[in-house]
Design a protein around this motif. Structure first.
Motif, PDB file in Angstrom:
ATOM      1  N   ARG A  60       0.838  -1.199   0.000  1.00  0.00           N
ATOM      2  CA  ARG A  60       0.000   0.000   0.000  1.00  0.00           C
ATOM      3  C   ARG A  60       0.876   1.253   0.000  1.00  0.00           C
ATOM      4  O   ARG A  60       0.577   2.231  -0.673  1.00  0.00           O
ATOM      5  CB  ARG A  60      -0.928   0.020   1.226  1.00  0.00           C
ATOM      6  CG  ARG A  60      -2.009  -1.036   1.260  1.00  0.00           C
ATOM      7  CD  ARG A  60      -3.082  -0.889   0.200  1.00  0.00           C
ATOM      8  NE  ARG A  60      -3.730   0.399   0.129  1.00  0.00           N
ATOM      9  CZ  ARG A  60      -4.829   0.746   0.777  1.00  0.00           C
ATOM     10  NH1 ARG A  60      -5.426  -0.107   1.579  1.00  0.00           N
ATOM     11  NH2 ARG A  60      -5.347   1.942   0.618  1.00  0.00           N
ATOM     12  N   PHE A  61       1.960   1.224   0.770  1.00  0.00           N
ATOM     13  CA  PHE A  61       2.883   2.360   0.830  1.00  0.00           C
ATOM     14  C   PHE A  61       3.483   2.624  -0.554  1.00  0.00           C
ATOM     15  O   PHE A  61       3.583   3.773  -0.987  1.00  0.00           O
ATOM     16  CB  PHE A  61       3.978   2.098   1.861  1.00  0.00           C
ATOM     17  CG  PHE A  61       4.852   3.286   2.109  1.00  0.00           C
ATOM     18  CD1 PHE A  61       4.498   4.237   3.053  1.00  0.00           C
ATOM     19  CD2 PHE A  61       6.027   3.469   1.387  1.00  0.00           C
ATOM     20  CE1 PHE A  61       5.291   5.354   3.274  1.00  0.00           C
ATOM     21  CE2 PHE A  61       6.829   4.572   1.599  1.00  0.00           C
ATOM     22  CZ  PHE A  61       6.461   5.519   2.551  1.00  0.00           C
ATOM     23  N   ASP A  62       3.868   1.552  -1.253  1.00  0.00           N
ATOM     24  CA  ASP A  62       4.396   1.708  -2.611  1.00  0.00           C
ATOM     25  C   ASP A  62       3.357   2.349  -3.523  1.00  0.00           C
ATOM     26  O   ASP A  62       3.681   3.183  -4.371  1.00  0.00           O
ATOM     27  CB  ASP A  62       4.829   0.357  -3.180  1.00  0.00           C
ATOM     28  CG  ASP A  62       6.080  -0.188  -2.530  1.00  0.00           C
ATOM     29  OD1 ASP A  62       6.785   0.557  -1.820  1.00  0.00           O
ATOM     30  OD2 ASP A  62       6.351  -1.395  -2.727  1.00  0.00           O
ATOM     31  N   ARG A  63       2.102   1.969  -3.347  1.00  0.00           N
ATOM     32  CA  ARG A  63       1.025   2.554  -4.151  1.00  0.00           C
ATOM     33  C   ARG A  63       0.874   4.041  -3.831  1.00  0.00           C
ATOM     34  O   ARG A  63       0.695   4.861  -4.728  1.00  0.00           O
ATOM     35  CB  ARG A  63      -0.286   1.810  -3.897  1.00  0.00           C
ATOM     36  CG  ARG A  63      -1.407   2.276  -4.764  1.00  0.00           C
ATOM     37  CD  ARG A  63      -1.180   1.850  -6.224  1.00  0.00           C
ATOM     38  NE  ARG A  63      -2.071   2.605  -7.075  1.00  0.00           N
ATOM     39  CZ  ARG A  63      -1.682   3.308  -8.127  1.00  0.00           C
ATOM     40  NH1 ARG A  63      -0.437   3.316  -8.509  1.00  0.00           N
ATOM     41  NH2 ARG A  63      -2.547   3.984  -8.828  1.00  0.00           N
ATOM     42  N   ILE A  64       0.945   4.378  -2.540  1.00  0.00           N
ATOM     43  CA  ILE A  64       0.859   5.791  -2.142  1.00  0.00           C
ATOM     44  C   ILE A  64       1.960   6.595  -2.814  1.00  0.00           C
ATOM     45  O   ILE A  64       1.701   7.643  -3.413  1.00  0.00           O
ATOM     46  CB  ILE A  64       0.950   5.938  -0.607  1.00  0.00           C
ATOM     47  CG1 ILE A  64      -0.323   5.431   0.063  1.00  0.00           C
ATOM     48  CG2 ILE A  64       1.219   7.396  -0.216  1.00  0.00           C
ATOM     49  CD1 ILE A  64      -0.214   5.309   1.574  1.00  0.00           C
ATOM     50  N   THR A  65       3.201   6.125  -2.712  1.00  0.00           N
ATOM     51  CA  THR A  65       4.310   6.895  -3.285  1.00  0.00           C
ATOM     52  C   THR A  65       4.207   6.964  -4.807  1.00  0.00           C
ATOM     53  O   THR A  65       4.593   7.966  -5.407  1.00  0.00           O
ATOM     54  CB  THR A  65       5.679   6.344  -2.847  1.00  0.00           C
ATOM     55  OG1 THR A  65       5.789   4.973  -3.235  1.00  0.00           O
ATOM     56  CG2 THR A  65       5.864   6.486  -1.340  1.00  0.00           C
ATOM     57  N   SER A  66       3.658   5.933  -5.428  1.00  0.00           N
ATOM     58  CA  SER A  66       3.455   5.957  -6.869  1.00  0.00           C
ATOM     59  C   SER A  66       2.450   7.038  -7.250  1.00  0.00           C
ATOM     60  O   SER A  66       2.662   7.792  -8.202  1.00  0.00           O
ATOM     61  CB  SER A  66       2.965   4.590  -7.352  1.00  0.00           C
ATOM     62  OG  SER A  66       2.622   4.637  -8.717  1.00  0.00           O
ATOM     63  N   VAL A  67       1.366   7.130  -6.497  1.00  0.00           N
ATOM     64  CA  VAL A  67       0.332   8.130  -6.797  1.00  0.00           C
ATOM     65  C   VAL A  67       0.830   9.538  -6.511  1.00  0.00           C
ATOM     66  O   VAL A  67       0.753  10.420  -7.364  1.00  0.00           O
ATOM     67  CB  VAL A  67      -0.971   7.830  -6.023  1.00  0.00           C
ATOM     68  CG1 VAL A  67      -1.939   9.000  -6.092  1.00  0.00           C
ATOM     69  CG2 VAL A  67      -1.627   6.559  -6.563  1.00  0.00           C
ATOM     70  N   VAL A  68       1.341   9.770  -5.307  1.00  0.00           N
ATOM     71  CA  VAL A  68       1.723  11.152  -4.951  1.00  0.00           C
ATOM     72  C   VAL A  68       2.968  11.621  -5.703  1.00  0.00           C
ATOM     73  O   VAL A  68       3.239  12.823  -5.747  1.00  0.00           O
ATOM     74  CB  VAL A  68       1.872  11.358  -3.420  1.00  0.00           C
ATOM     75  CG1 VAL A  68       0.566  11.066  -2.718  1.00  0.00           C
ATOM     76  CG2 VAL A  68       3.018  10.559  -2.854  1.00  0.00           C
ATOM     77  N   GLY A  69       3.685  10.717  -6.317  1.00  0.00           N
ATOM     78  CA  GLY A  69       4.832  11.090  -7.129  1.00  0.00           C
ATOM     79  C   GLY A  69       4.447  11.551  -8.523  1.00  0.00           C
ATOM     80  O   GLY A  69       5.300  11.977  -9.294  1.00  0.00           O
ATOM     81  N   SER A  71       1.414  13.600 -11.185  1.00  0.00           N
ATOM     82  CA  SER A  71       0.753  14.899 -11.311  1.00  0.00           C
ATOM     83  C   SER A  71      -0.544  14.956 -10.502  1.00  0.00           C
ATOM     84  O   SER A  71      -1.415  14.097 -10.655  1.00  0.00           O
ATOM     85  CB  SER A  71       0.430  15.156 -12.784  1.00  0.00           C
ATOM     86  OG  SER A  71      -0.494  16.203 -12.927  1.00  0.00           O
ATOM     87  N   SER A  72      -0.669  15.969  -9.665  1.00  0.00           N
ATOM     88  CA  SER A  72      -1.925  16.161  -8.941  1.00  0.00           C
ATOM     89  C   SER A  72      -3.055  16.469  -9.919  1.00  0.00           C
ATOM     90  O   SER A  72      -4.213  16.116  -9.676  1.00  0.00           O
ATOM     91  CB  SER A  72      -1.797  17.285  -7.913  1.00  0.00           C
ATOM     92  OG  SER A  72      -1.530  18.519  -8.553  1.00  0.00           O
ATOM     93  N   GLY A  73      -2.736  17.103 -11.031  1.00  0.00           N
ATOM     94  CA  GLY A  73      -3.743  17.408 -12.045  1.00  0.00           C
ATOM     95  C   GLY A  73      -4.381  16.162 -12.620  1.00  0.00           C
ATOM     96  O   GLY A  73      -5.596  16.125 -12.840  1.00  0.00           O
ATOM     97  N   LEU A  74      -3.573  15.148 -12.874  1.00  0.00           N
ATOM     98  CA  LEU A  74      -4.100  13.889 -13.400  1.00  0.00           C
ATOM     99  C   LEU A  74      -5.092  13.279 -12.419  1.00  0.00           C
ATOM    100  O   LEU A  74      -6.223  12.941 -12.781  1.00  0.00           O
ATOM    101  CB  LEU A  74      -2.957  12.904 -13.670  1.00  0.00           C
ATOM    102  CG  LEU A  74      -3.377  11.462 -13.980  1.00  0.00           C
ATOM    103  CD1 LEU A  74      -4.152  11.402 -15.289  1.00  0.00           C
ATOM    104  CD2 LEU A  74      -2.157  10.553 -14.016  1.00  0.00           C
TER     105      LEU A  74
END
Length: 133
Positions: A60-69, A71-74
């Motif tokens: 889950r942590f890997d998924r978090i870092t993948s998302v927040v890394g 574009s917030s716009g996407l």
């Protein structure tokens, strides 16, 4: 090209696509971002969190870092521009509150019923070959 790469291609209506993506992307990314907010506000340092993480939390942590890394716009567009995403986010929040109430009430019987219903749903005729215990 996609089929040659071993990927399936489905032809569906735009409405069905948006509804499915509301769940697959909208609710999924919402839960990831909500957990990211929880972790960031926990007062526990990342070093300690990572040292004590289970395999499930590490994934889950890997998924978090993948998302927040990214574009917030996407992710903002995925969450805010698909009306179905809002519907599934509301459904997720309602389900979360239902689960939280079972946990707060220490309702083991209710938890077992909920868990067994989920097990039946996720292992029904999907080809999911994982062993159900």
């Amino acid at each position: 090209m996609l089929r040659d790469a071993g990927l399936g291609v489905e032809t569906i209506s735009p409405e069905k696509h948006d509804r499915i993506m509301g769940l697959v992307q909208g609710a999924s990314h919402f839960t990831t971002l909500a957990l990211a907010l929880c972790v960031s506000r926990s007062g526990i340092g990342l070093e300690d969190i990572l040292k004590c993480s289970t395999q499930t939390f590490s994934e889950r942590f890997d998924r978090i870092t993948s998302v927040v890394g990214q574009s917030s716009g996407l992710f903002g567009s995925l969450l805010m521009e698909n009306r179905s995403a809002e519907t599934f986010i509301d459904q997720y929040l309602n389900a979360s509150e239902e689960l939280a109430n079972v946990i707060r009430g220490k309702d083991r019987e209710g938890f077992e019923k909920m868990f067994e219903a989920l097990k039946r749903f996720f292992y029904q005729d999907t080809g999911n070959q994982k062993e159900v215990k």
